[in-house]
Structures are given as structure tokens and as C-alpha cells.
Motif scaffolding. Structure first.
Motif, mmCIF file in Angstrom:
data_model
loop_
_atom_site.group_PDB
_atom_site.id
_atom_site.type_symbol
_atom_site.label_atom_id
_atom_site.label_comp_id
_atom_site.label_asym_id
_atom_site.label_seq_id
_atom_site.Cartn_x
_atom_site.Cartn_y
_atom_site.Cartn_z
ATOM 1 N N TYR A 76 -18.842 6.381 -11.101
ATOM 2 C CA TYR A 76 -18.287 7.190 -10.013
ATOM 3 C C TYR A 76 -19.374 7.689 -9.074
ATOM 4 O O TYR A 76 -20.509 7.953 -9.498
ATOM 5 C CB TYR A 76 -17.504 8.377 -10.583
ATOM 6 C CG TYR A 76 -16.204 7.956 -11.227
ATOM 7 C CD1 TYR A 76 -15.008 8.002 -10.518
ATOM 8 C CD2 TYR A 76 -16.183 7.463 -12.525
ATOM 9 C CE1 TYR A 76 -13.817 7.574 -11.102
ATOM 10 C CE2 TYR A 76 -15.003 7.030 -13.110
ATOM 11 C CZ TYR A 76 -13.825 7.097 -12.389
ATOM 12 O OH TYR A 76 -12.657 6.658 -12.953
ATOM 13 N N LEU A 125 -17.021 4.918 -17.594
ATOM 14 C CA LEU A 125 -15.806 5.257 -18.325
ATOM 15 C C LEU A 125 -14.778 4.187 -17.997
ATOM 16 O O LEU A 125 -14.465 3.966 -16.821
ATOM 17 C CB LEU A 125 -15.289 6.640 -17.910
ATOM 18 C CG LEU A 125 -14.006 7.110 -18.593
ATOM 19 C CD1 LEU A 125 -14.241 7.335 -20.086
ATOM 20 C CD2 LEU A 125 -13.478 8.394 -17.946
ATOM 21 N N ALA A 170 -14.248 5.795 -7.669
ATOM 22 C CA ALA A 170 -14.622 4.833 -8.700
ATOM 23 C C ALA A 170 -15.266 3.611 -8.051
ATOM 24 O O ALA A 170 -14.778 3.112 -7.030
ATOM 25 C CB ALA A 170 -13.392 4.413 -9.497
ATOM 26 N N HIS A 219 -10.497 10.759 -7.733
ATOM 27 C CA HIS A 219 -10.462 11.980 -8.543
ATOM 28 C C HIS A 219 -10.712 13.162 -7.627
ATOM 29 O O HIS A 219 -11.657 13.152 -6.821
ATOM 30 C CB HIS A 219 -11.548 11.934 -9.627
ATOM 31 C CG HIS A 219 -11.743 13.220 -10.368
ATOM 32 N ND1 HIS A 219 -12.624 14.203 -9.947
ATOM 33 C CD2 HIS A 219 -11.171 13.693 -11.511
ATOM 34 C CE1 HIS A 219 -12.597 15.209 -10.796
ATOM 35 N NE2 HIS A 219 -11.734 14.929 -11.757
ATOM 36 N N LEU A 265 -11.455 12.125 -17.821
ATOM 37 C CA LEU A 265 -12.289 11.900 -16.649
ATOM 38 C C LEU A 265 -12.939 13.194 -16.174
ATOM 39 O O LEU A 265 -14.123 13.199 -15.804
ATOM 40 C CB LEU A 265 -11.461 11.273 -15.520
ATOM 41 C CG LEU A 265 -12.213 10.971 -14.215
ATOM 42 C CD1 LEU A 265 -13.431 10.091 -14.467
ATOM 43 C CD2 LEU A 265 -11.272 10.316 -13.211
#
Length: 251
Positions: free
Chosen positions: A59, A54, A35, A228, A170
Motif C-alpha cells: 500500500y 497483505l 493498493a 482504504h 487491513l
């Protein structure tokens, strides 16, 4: 060579022009994302495109995978050239018409002809690299080293894939992308694609020693854990004709 079956297209994919320029299978993908503040990458976007967000964040993705059975149109796979390894560094974009896509900062592959063809045909920043992929059960290892004349850089990623999961908000934001934005011959183009909904699995990053992020001007990201991590066995995709990103597609 065994080419996987074609999955049904995702029902939430937008319409695409009837002309299919190419089709291909993406297999054994690992998703690593960091991020970042959109301001940090806004200058990397083509004119008319901005970072997609988001919850106020955008990202940067580092995505290694296998390309399998790529071919022109819906025709048969191109022997040898249609199957190769790739790792890309990418951003997430949205244009003034509201179309969401991807902006590639780099795409590294072990096929020199693919590098030349993609650069000439779509203006995307492919680079030639030595690459290796190995699977041991649920553990996937991806190695890459850029060849000259690119800036020397290498990457080693080891990811253990887990059980399938219900995609999170996500996951969907990062994977439900129906095109790419690129700058070519003074125009910002949008190249549409369609594919099935991504099957997403839990994943654990076992090892990372990456210089590809640094090679595109983002050296600080690999020094911290990704925000992520995911894995997917893959999807089949079809690409349509590129068009001006300022003009919404009909249909």
C-alpha cells in the motif's frame, strides 16, 4: 497549549531500547491508502528492505495529521516548534530480520526548522510547505502547498469522520508499525517507536485534489479512489535510538 494525556502503550508493541529520543502526540489523522503491486514500489525501498504485503498487495499511504507537543526524550514539549501540521506519503516495509516498518517518500510540514533537523538527524525526506487544517464538527480539511525549492505541488483533502470501528486486518496491517526504515550515510537504519493501539473510525473522503503523490513519482494514484479510508483521533508515541536494520533488536 493543551497537550493530550499519554495513552498506555499497545500490548503487542515489541520491546524498545530504554533510551527515548523523542516523544510526540499524533492527532486528527486521516488514512488514505491505495493498493499497489509490490513490484511497482520495490525500487523505492532502502537496501535490505522490501515491500510488506497483505494478500499479495502492498500500500501507498497519504496521511495528513497534527503533530502536538513533540519534545526530546520524555521531557516537556518544545514551545512552538513541537506543534505543527504534517502530511506524509509512505510505503510499508519489512527487513531481513522480520521487522515491519514504514518507508517515507515525503513528509511535508510548515516548520522549516523541523525540516532541517529531521533531514540532518535521521535522513528522512521532510519538505517545507504552507499548510492549513480546519475542523467543522466531524469534517476535517487539510491543505498543503510545497514551498521552494521543492517541486511545485499542492493537496486538499476533506474527510468526514464517522463512528469508531473494530480495526480490520487491513487497519492493523497499516497502523501497527513499530518503526521506520531509512537510508543514511550509506547504512539502512531502523528507528523504533512505541505507541498505543490506534483507535480507528469509519471515514468518508469528501474531496481530494492531490499533487503530493505525483510529486514523489506516483501520479496515477490520486486519479482513482483510495482502497482504504480511515480516521483516528490519534495516539502518543515514543521514538528510540536508530540502529542498523540488519541487526535485530534484543529484548
Amino acid at each position: 497549549m493543551e497537550v493530550p494525556a499519554v495513552e498506555p502503550l499497545s500490548p503487542d508493541a515489541p520491546p524498545m531500547t530504554p533510551t527515548v529520543v523523542m516523544s510526540q502526540h499524533w492527532r486528527d489523522l486521516s488514512f488514505l491508502h491505495w493498493a499497489v503491486d509490490p513490484v511497482e514500489v520495490a525500487h523505492r525501498m532502502p537496501p535490505g528492505v522490501r515491500p510488506d504485503t497483505l494478500d499479495g498487495k502492498t500500500y501507498v499511504g497519504l496521511i495528513p495529521f497534527r503533530m502536538v507537543g513533540a519534545g526530546l526524550g520524555r521531557g516537556p514539549a518544545i514551545p512552538w516548534l513541537g506543534t505543527f501540521l504534517e502530511t506524509n506519503v509512505r510505503l510499508y516495509s519489512v527487513d531481513a530480520t522480520g521487522r515491519r516498518g514504514i518507508v517515507f517518500l515525503s513528509l511535508d510540514t510548515d516548520r522549516a526548522a523541523v525540516v532541517l533537523g529531521a533531514r540532518a538527524g535521521f535522513g528522512v525526506p521532510y519538505r517545507w510547505a504552507r499548510m492549513r487544517y480546519h475542523r467543522d464538527g466531524d469534517t476535517h480539511t487539510y491543505d498543503a502547498r510545497l514551498r521552494r525549492p521543492a517541486t511545485p505541488a499542492s493537496s486538499r483533502l476533506v474527510v468526514r469522520a464517522g463512528a469508531a470501528r473494530t480495526p480490520t486486518e487491513l487497519d492493523h496491517f497499516l497502523s501497527a508499525r513499530w518503526g521506520l526504515h531509512t537510508r543514511w550515510w550509506g547504512r539502512t537504519l531502523y528507528v523504533p517507536n512505541r505507541h498505543a493501539a490506534w483507535p480507528v473510525h469509519d471515514a468518508e473522503l469528501l474531496e481530494i485534489d492531490d499533487g503530493l503523490l505525483a510529486s514523489v513519482g506516483l501520479p496515477e494514484l490520486a486519479a482513482r479512489p483510495p482502497d482504504h479510508v480511515g480516521f483516528s483521533p490519534g495516539v502518543h508515541t515514543e521514538f528510540g535510538l536508530p540502529g542498523d536494520a540488519r541487526r535485530p533488536r534484543r529484548g
